[in-house]
Motif scaffolding. Sequence first.
Motif, mmCIF file in Angstrom:
data_model
loop_
_atom_site.group_PDB
_atom_site.id
_atom_site.type_symbol
_atom_site.label_atom_id
_atom_site.label_comp_id
_atom_site.label_asym_id
_atom_site.label_seq_id
_atom_site.Cartn_x
_atom_site.Cartn_y
_atom_site.Cartn_z
ATOM 1 N N PHE A 137 0.838 -1.205 0.000
ATOM 2 C CA PHE A 137 0.000 0.000 0.000
ATOM 3 C C PHE A 137 0.872 1.254 0.000
ATOM 4 O O PHE A 137 0.674 2.171 -0.804
ATOM 5 N N ILE A 138 1.807 1.278 0.899
ATOM 6 C CA ILE A 138 2.645 2.468 1.044
ATOM 7 C C ILE A 138 3.502 2.662 -0.212
ATOM 8 O O ILE A 138 3.595 3.770 -0.759
ATOM 9 N N ASP A 139 4.110 1.581 -0.677
ATOM 10 C CA ASP A 139 4.984 1.685 -1.861
ATOM 11 C C ASP A 139 4.214 2.195 -3.078
ATOM 12 O O ASP A 139 4.708 3.045 -3.833
ATOM 13 N N GLN A 140 3.000 1.675 -3.285
ATOM 14 C CA GLN A 140 2.204 2.090 -4.443
ATOM 15 C C GLN A 140 1.735 3.531 -4.310
ATOM 16 O O GLN A 140 1.702 4.283 -5.291
ATOM 17 N N ALA A 141 1.378 3.916 -3.106
ATOM 18 C CA ALA A 141 0.927 5.302 -2.898
ATOM 19 C C ALA A 141 2.059 6.278 -3.224
ATOM 20 O O ALA A 141 1.835 7.322 -3.845
ATOM 21 N N ILE A 142 3.264 5.901 -2.848
ATOM 22 C CA ILE A 142 4.424 6.760 -3.135
ATOM 23 C C ILE A 142 4.709 6.757 -4.631
ATOM 24 O O ILE A 142 4.896 7.809 -5.254
ATOM 25 N N ARG A 143 4.715 5.565 -5.222
ATOM 26 C CA ARG A 143 5.031 5.425 -6.653
ATOM 27 C C ARG A 143 4.049 6.206 -7.511
ATOM 28 O O ARG A 143 4.422 6.855 -8.479
ATOM 29 N N GLU A 144 2.756 6.139 -7.171
ATOM 30 C CA GLU A 144 1.710 6.795 -7.982
ATOM 31 C C GLU A 144 1.514 8.255 -7.614
ATOM 32 O O GLU A 144 0.658 8.927 -8.185
ATOM 33 N N LYS A 145 2.279 8.719 -6.642
ATOM 34 C CA LYS A 145 2.120 10.098 -6.129
ATOM 35 C C LYS A 145 0.654 10.343 -5.743
ATOM 36 O O LYS A 145 0.028 11.325 -6.164
ATOM 37 N N ALA A 146 0.152 9.435 -4.961
ATOM 38 C CA ALA A 146 -1.259 9.489 -4.588
ATOM 39 C C ALA A 146 -1.559 10.724 -3.747
ATOM 40 O O ALA A 146 -0.723 11.188 -2.974
ATOM 41 N N ASP A 147 -2.757 11.245 -3.911
ATOM 42 C CA ASP A 147 -3.265 12.267 -3.006
ATOM 43 C C ASP A 147 -3.931 11.596 -1.811
ATOM 44 O O ASP A 147 -3.933 12.131 -0.697
ATOM 45 N N ILE A 148 -4.538 10.456 -2.095
ATOM 46 C CA ILE A 148 -5.279 9.750 -1.046
ATOM 47 C C ILE A 148 -5.020 8.254 -1.176
ATOM 48 O O ILE A 148 -4.987 7.718 -2.295
ATOM 49 N N LEU A 149 -4.847 7.615 -0.032
ATOM 50 C CA LEU A 149 -4.783 6.158 0.042
ATOM 51 C C LEU A 149 -6.080 5.727 0.724
ATOM 52 O O LEU A 149 -6.358 6.139 1.850
ATOM 53 N N ALA A 150 -6.900 4.927 0.013
ATOM 54 C CA ALA A 150 -8.208 4.519 0.544
ATOM 55 C C ALA A 150 -8.168 3.041 0.892
ATOM 56 O O ALA A 150 -7.838 2.217 0.042
ATOM 57 N N LEU A 151 -8.494 2.735 2.141
ATOM 58 C CA LEU A 151 -8.389 1.364 2.649
ATOM 59 C C LEU A 151 -9.763 0.797 2.989
ATOM 60 O O LEU A 151 -10.575 1.478 3.615
ATOM 61 N N SER A 152 -9.968 -0.458 2.597
ATOM 62 C CA SER A 152 -11.245 -1.133 2.881
ATOM 63 C C SER A 152 -10.982 -2.378 3.721
ATOM 64 O O SER A 152 -10.003 -3.090 3.492
ATOM 65 N N ALA A 153 -11.862 -2.638 4.693
ATOM 66 C CA ALA A 153 -11.784 -3.881 5.476
ATOM 67 C C ALA A 153 -13.188 -4.285 5.868
ATOM 68 O O ALA A 153 -14.001 -3.434 6.244
ATOM 69 N N ASP A 164 -1.590 -0.082 11.176
ATOM 70 C CA ASP A 164 -0.204 -0.299 10.740
ATOM 71 C C ASP A 164 0.140 0.607 9.554
ATOM 72 O O ASP A 164 1.238 1.154 9.472
ATOM 73 N N ILE A 165 -0.812 0.726 8.632
ATOM 74 C CA ILE A 165 -0.564 1.501 7.419
ATOM 75 C C ILE A 165 -0.412 2.983 7.765
ATOM 76 O O ILE A 165 0.489 3.665 7.253
ATOM 77 N N VAL A 166 -1.262 3.474 8.637
ATOM 78 C CA VAL A 166 -1.149 4.882 9.061
ATOM 79 C C VAL A 166 0.200 5.102 9.739
ATOM 80 O O VAL A 166 0.914 6.075 9.451
ATOM 81 N N GLU A 167 0.559 4.183 10.616
ATOM 82 C CA GLU A 167 1.829 4.330 11.349
ATOM 83 C C GLU A 167 3.017 4.277 10.401
ATOM 84 O O GLU A 167 3.984 5.032 10.565
ATOM 85 N N ARG A 169 3.050 5.084 7.174
ATOM 86 C CA ARG A 169 3.086 6.341 6.407
ATOM 87 C C ARG A 169 3.730 7.444 7.232
ATOM 88 O O ARG A 169 4.626 8.155 6.766
ATOM 89 N N ASP A 170 3.269 7.585 8.463
ATOM 90 C CA ASP A 170 3.779 8.654 9.322
ATOM 91 C C ASP A 170 5.245 8.416 9.655
ATOM 92 O O ASP A 170 6.062 9.352 9.644
ATOM 93 N N GLY A 171 5.584 7.159 9.945
ATOM 94 C CA GLY A 171 6.954 6.839 10.319
ATOM 95 C C GLY A 171 7.942 7.100 9.188
ATOM 96 O O GLY A 171 9.099 7.475 9.432
ATOM 97 N N LEU A 172 7.490 6.923 7.946
ATOM 98 C CA LEU A 172 8.368 7.157 6.804
ATOM 99 C C LEU A 172 8.349 8.621 6.356
ATOM 100 O O LEU A 172 9.046 8.981 5.409
ATOM 101 N N GLY A 173 7.555 9.420 7.017
ATOM 102 C CA GLY A 173 7.545 10.860 6.726
ATOM 103 C C GLY A 173 6.638 11.292 5.591
ATOM 104 O O GLY A 173 6.847 12.340 4.986
ATOM 105 N N TYR A 174 5.597 10.515 5.301
ATOM 106 C CA TYR A 174 4.723 10.861 4.172
ATOM 107 C C TYR A 174 3.372 11.417 4.621
ATOM 108 O O TYR A 174 2.446 11.503 3.824
ATOM 109 N N LYS A 175 3.281 11.817 5.886
ATOM 110 C CA LYS A 175 1.983 12.269 6.402
ATOM 111 C C LYS A 175 1.416 13.447 5.600
ATOM 112 O O LYS A 175 0.223 13.558 5.394
ATOM 113 N N ASP A 176 2.308 14.339 5.158
ATOM 114 C CA ASP A 176 1.816 15.504 4.399
ATOM 115 C C ASP A 176 1.700 15.217 2.911
ATOM 116 O O ASP A 176 1.233 16.069 2.155
ATOM 117 N N GLU A 177 2.131 14.037 2.473
ATOM 118 C CA GLU A 177 2.117 13.721 1.039
ATOM 119 C C GLU A 177 0.800 13.126 0.588
ATOM 120 O O GLU A 177 0.298 13.437 -0.484
#
Lengths: 218, 459
Positions: A137-153, A164-167, A169-177
């Motif tokens: 999820f994280i890798d694709q969001a970065i690769r596609e320069k996503a504005d939004i990552l939408a998760l379904s469960a 985990d995904i939120v953590e 993203r934040d841990g890798l520094g992409y919270k504002d991306e």
Amino acid sequence: MENSNPQIFADLLLEGSEPKVADFVTKSLGAGTDPLDFHSSIYSPALKIIGDKFGILEIFISELILTAELAQSISDNILLPQIKNSRKDIPEKKGVIVLGTVNSDLHDIGKKMVAMMLSVSGYKVIDLGVNINTNDFIDQAIREKADILALSALLTTSMVYMKDIVEMRDGLGYKDEFAIIIGGAPVTKEFAETIGADGYGSSASDAVLVCDELVSIK
Amino acid sequence: MKHRGRYLEVMKRAESGPIVSESEFDMTYIAQKTSELIKKYGIKFNPDQIINHDDDLADRVFQAGLELITHSGVFCQDTRRRIVWAENEYLEGLSTAPAECTIGQGSDKVNIRARKPEVQLRPIFGGSPVAVPIQEDQFVPFLLSYAKDPIFDFLPPPPTLLSAYSVPIKGGSPWEVIAGWRESELTKQVLSAAGRPGMAVDCVSISTTAAGGISSLSYGGYRPSDRALVSMVAELKTNYDELEKVVHVTRIDGNMEAFLASIYGGFLGGYEGLVIGMVAGSIGINQNYMPTTICSSSSHPLFRSGSSPGTIWTKSLALQALTRNASVLMTAMNSTAAGPGTKYILYENVAQAIAHTVSGACLIEASLSAHGTNPGHATPLEARIAAEASIAATEMTRLEANEVIGRITKMYESSLTEENIGKPFHKLYDIDTLEPLPEWTEQYKEVKEELRGLGVRIP
């Protein structure tokens, strides 16, 4: 002008005849309608009308898919070339959304419904599918320069991966991306707030509203 | 069980069937074909006949479903192949499916027999807070309140644990396996406390992957006499995880409840497509999973329950189509939009129980309350009234049931899109005695009086 009503265009798209739809567009442009104006005042509103019908299940997912494919074909083959010829800027998508069902969860149809609604609402949607692990999820969001990552469960045992995904993203520094929105049967607004997600959608229609809001404040 | 002899052939066909993309399967094999079959067989939802009493329609729905599954097969998501069988193979599969089985052990064992519409034989009835999330320390009293009620013959899926040994459960991780064992451990405490150690239980409630669903279905955990749960993915799909469960349950000679839930507005379309898909899916499940019992249900994304008139129509008609044309053990589940502490949940359960009973269900489970997603929002009382309504419905014809259900649905239909999730268990039941509090008992009694006024001979 007779051909200036988005409802008429929407009905034609739903009818599904590519020659008829192409004829409508060609006649409209031939009568002097600016292609960019057609895109903003007829094409996009017509897709919204169709999306709204799907939102209340007046039409079903297979009809929505066929209609969206037809609309895309008309856009690619007639509208966008005309817009290019008129040397105007091609209308941009509202944003890029990477979407998928989280790890260990195989539920698909609800997620597909959301993907289609977002697509006809003007977003570029990359649907990763089901059972997608956190890293992907994280890798694709970065690769596609996503504005939004939408998760379904759809399961309590899989929604835990959303945290985990939120953590990550934040841990890798992409919270504002890119923003993260979540949805699915066991997911709640409270859960979204607890894990630090940026939004929660209770339905396919709601997801569009939430995404519109997130994109507007980015 | 003799009908499971083809399980190796099933697995071989999952590796060798025709290849197709999932999107082509959805759009061409399912959506397009279903649309054709609706027209070919003249299937039309009649809102004035929620309980169908047109046998010819039921038989046409069966034929349409048989034609759909013969055309599409079942799509295996891992191999992208269609598991296909000829029509005569599906019919032979139905003819060898069990028409009778036993669940549970010792003095708690229960015999289940195939029923047909309007048969007076009482369906077997299970009560539990089906899959409702619950805190680990509340699991035992919550489930025990159901297990100790003699009206329930077995326990449908237990509540979903939110943690195992205080750690949140993560699907696909070792914690899912740990949680399966924890669930079986706690369920055994419940059965022991209820004095019903051999009572059958549906398992595993929390499983997502095969590892979670299988691991505790072994020595020291759940038993072959319980009911292992295996699902078909919407629409008409399977995958390695579900097939792994099929193999394991087959090899331990366990009971298997195979289920599907078709989705309104998805690739089957509206109610007419749903009912065809439910029949097709049931035939496909029977052929490929070789279960003991089959539960075919539908859901509506806006109502999120099985109690809207259209959804009841699909469940009732699918049951009739299958039980009229085969001697298979078709089961049904009650699911509600409303939660406990509201009259709506009682009405929703009664309507569904009557519908399922007159339509030929041999076993009914209740209740997946308040969409099954609100922690602790379920009580035995809504399941009990459903069981009582089912008993009353064994004396009803479909025509009578249609009349009654038509009136009951008007009592709650407008509430289906509201969030009437009610109250959690601990606010409606005495936690020490595990008996309902007066406020909730009063509502239950009032609703029973209302039902008697409608002519339902509820005990």
